[in-house]
Design a protein around this motif. Structure first.
Motif, short mmCIF file in Angstrom:
data_model
loop_
_atom_site.label_atom_id
_atom_site.label_comp_id
_atom_site.label_asym_id
_atom_site.label_seq_id
_atom_site.Cartn_x
_atom_site.Cartn_y
_atom_site.Cartn_z
N SER A 8 0.85 -1.18 0.00
CA SER A 8 0.00 0.00 0.00
C SER A 8 0.89 1.24 0.00
CB SER A 8 -0.88 -0.01 1.25
OG SER A 8 -1.49 1.23 1.42
N TYR A 9 0.63 2.14 -0.91
CA TYR A 9 1.40 3.38 -0.97
C TYR A 9 0.48 4.57 -0.74
CZ TYR A 9 4.99 0.40 -2.99
OH TYR A 9 5.92 -0.59 -3.18
N VAL A 10 -0.30 4.50 0.33
CA VAL A 10 -1.28 5.53 0.63
C VAL A 10 -0.62 6.76 1.27
CG1 VAL A 10 -3.38 6.04 1.92
CG2 VAL A 10 -3.09 3.81 0.85
N THR A 11 0.23 6.53 2.24
CA THR A 11 0.85 7.65 2.96
C THR A 11 2.13 8.11 2.26
OG1 THR A 11 2.24 6.30 4.40
CG2 THR A 11 -0.03 6.73 5.14
N GLU A 12 2.55 9.31 2.55
CA GLU A 12 3.79 9.85 1.99
C GLU A 12 4.99 9.00 2.42
OE1 GLU A 12 5.89 12.28 -0.47
OE2 GLU A 12 3.73 12.25 -0.19
N GLU A 13 4.98 8.53 3.66
CA GLU A 13 6.07 7.68 4.16
C GLU A 13 6.18 6.38 3.36
OE1 GLU A 13 7.02 5.12 8.16
OE2 GLU A 13 6.13 7.09 8.43
N GLU A 14 5.03 5.78 3.02
CA GLU A 14 5.03 4.55 2.23
C GLU A 14 5.52 4.82 0.80
OE1 GLU A 14 1.33 2.13 4.28
OE2 GLU A 14 0.91 3.69 2.80
N ARG A 15 5.15 5.96 0.23
CA ARG A 15 5.59 6.29 -1.13
C ARG A 15 7.09 6.55 -1.20
NH1 ARG A 15 0.40 8.69 -1.37
NH2 ARG A 15 1.12 10.67 -0.56
N LYS A 16 7.69 7.05 -0.12
CA LYS A 16 9.12 7.35 -0.10
C LYS A 16 9.95 6.21 0.49
CE LYS A 16 8.77 12.33 0.00
NZ LYS A 16 9.19 13.56 0.63
N SER A 17 9.33 5.07 0.71
CA SER A 17 10.01 3.92 1.29
C SER A 17 11.22 3.52 0.45
CB SER A 17 9.05 2.73 1.38
OG SER A 17 9.76 1.57 1.74
N ARG A 18 12.31 3.17 1.11
CA ARG A 18 13.53 2.76 0.43
C ARG A 18 13.57 1.26 0.17
NH1 ARG A 18 16.60 5.84 -1.95
NH2 ARG A 18 18.51 5.00 -1.16
N ILE A 19 12.52 0.55 0.54
CA ILE A 19 12.46 -0.90 0.30
C ILE A 19 12.01 -1.10 -1.15
CG2 ILE A 19 11.37 -3.07 0.95
CD1 ILE A 19 10.95 -1.82 3.75
N PRO A 20 12.85 -1.70 -2.00
CA PRO A 20 12.49 -1.86 -3.42
C PRO A 20 11.36 -2.86 -3.62
CG PRO A 20 14.59 -2.91 -2.96
CD PRO A 20 14.18 -2.22 -1.69
N ASP A 21 10.60 -2.65 -4.67
CA ASP A 21 9.48 -3.51 -5.02
C ASP A 21 9.82 -4.22 -6.32
OD1 ASP A 21 7.09 -4.67 -5.68
OD2 ASP A 21 5.92 -2.84 -5.65
N TYR A 22 10.17 -5.49 -6.24
CA TYR A 22 10.59 -6.27 -7.40
C TYR A 22 9.55 -7.30 -7.83
CZ TYR A 22 15.21 -4.33 -6.46
OH TYR A 22 16.27 -3.49 -6.24
N ARG A 23 8.28 -7.06 -7.54
CA ARG A 23 7.25 -8.03 -7.89
C ARG A 23 7.15 -8.22 -9.41
NH1 ARG A 23 2.12 -5.51 -6.29
NH2 ARG A 23 3.31 -3.62 -6.64
N HIS A 24 6.83 -9.45 -9.81
CA HIS A 24 6.54 -9.74 -11.22
C HIS A 24 5.03 -9.76 -11.44
CE1 HIS A 24 10.62 -10.95 -12.50
NE2 HIS A 24 10.76 -11.13 -11.21
N THR A 25 4.30 -10.32 -10.50
CA THR A 25 2.84 -10.29 -10.55
C THR A 25 2.40 -9.11 -9.71
OG1 THR A 25 2.75 -12.69 -10.77
CG2 THR A 25 0.74 -11.58 -10.06
N LEU A 26 1.79 -8.13 -10.35
CA LEU A 26 1.45 -6.89 -9.66
C LEU A 26 0.12 -6.97 -8.93
CD1 LEU A 26 2.57 -4.37 -12.39
CD2 LEU A 26 3.88 -5.25 -10.46
N LEU A 27 -0.80 -7.76 -9.45
CA LEU A 27 -2.11 -7.85 -8.82
C LEU A 27 -2.76 -9.16 -9.23
CD1 LEU A 27 -4.24 -6.36 -7.11
CD2 LEU A 27 -5.14 -5.42 -9.23
N TRP A 28 -3.40 -9.81 -8.30
CA TRP A 28 -4.14 -11.04 -8.56
C TRP A 28 -5.45 -10.95 -7.80
CZ3 TRP A 28 -4.12 -15.15 -11.65
CH2 TRP A 28 -4.90 -16.23 -11.29
N ILE A 29 -6.54 -10.86 -8.54
CA ILE A 29 -7.86 -10.83 -7.93
C ILE A 29 -8.65 -11.99 -8.54
CG2 ILE A 29 -9.95 -9.50 -7.52
CD1 ILE A 29 -8.38 -6.98 -8.12
#
Length: 88
Positions: free
Chosen positions: A19-40
């Motif tokens: 979740s990238y709702v807050t400014e802190e989450e958007r500026k997180s330094r933890i990289p996101d290397y997912r291949h599957t972006l969403l599964w519903i």
């Protein structure tokens, strides 16, 4: 003869998507290397002919193929594909 321990039907699991709702989450330094972006596994359109499903992309720049696949309530296949670009 081989015997296998079969667990049967697995319980429903929720798919992890950050979740990238807050400014802190958007500026997180933890990289996101997912291949599957969403599964519903089940999407209810409510009878509408179009639907907006927001998702976030990987942090890796490049070109991605977004695919929508499914089956309507009356058994008709649904498929759409679109390329998107992620720019750093």
């Amino acid at each position: 003869m081989q015997f296998f321990d079969y667990e049967g039907t697995q319980p429903y699991r929720s798919f992890y998507a950050p979740s990238y709702v807050t400014e802190e989450e958007r500026k997180s330094r933890i990289p996101d290397y997912r291949h599957t972006l969403l599964w519903i596994p089940e999407v209810n359109t409510g009878g509408q002919s179009s639907l907006v499903i927001p998702f976030t992309t990987s942090d890796l720049p490049g070109e991605y193929l977004v695919k929508i696949e499914g089956i309507t309530s009356d058994g008709q296949p649904v498929y759409a594909a679109k390329k998107i670009k992620v720019i750093p």
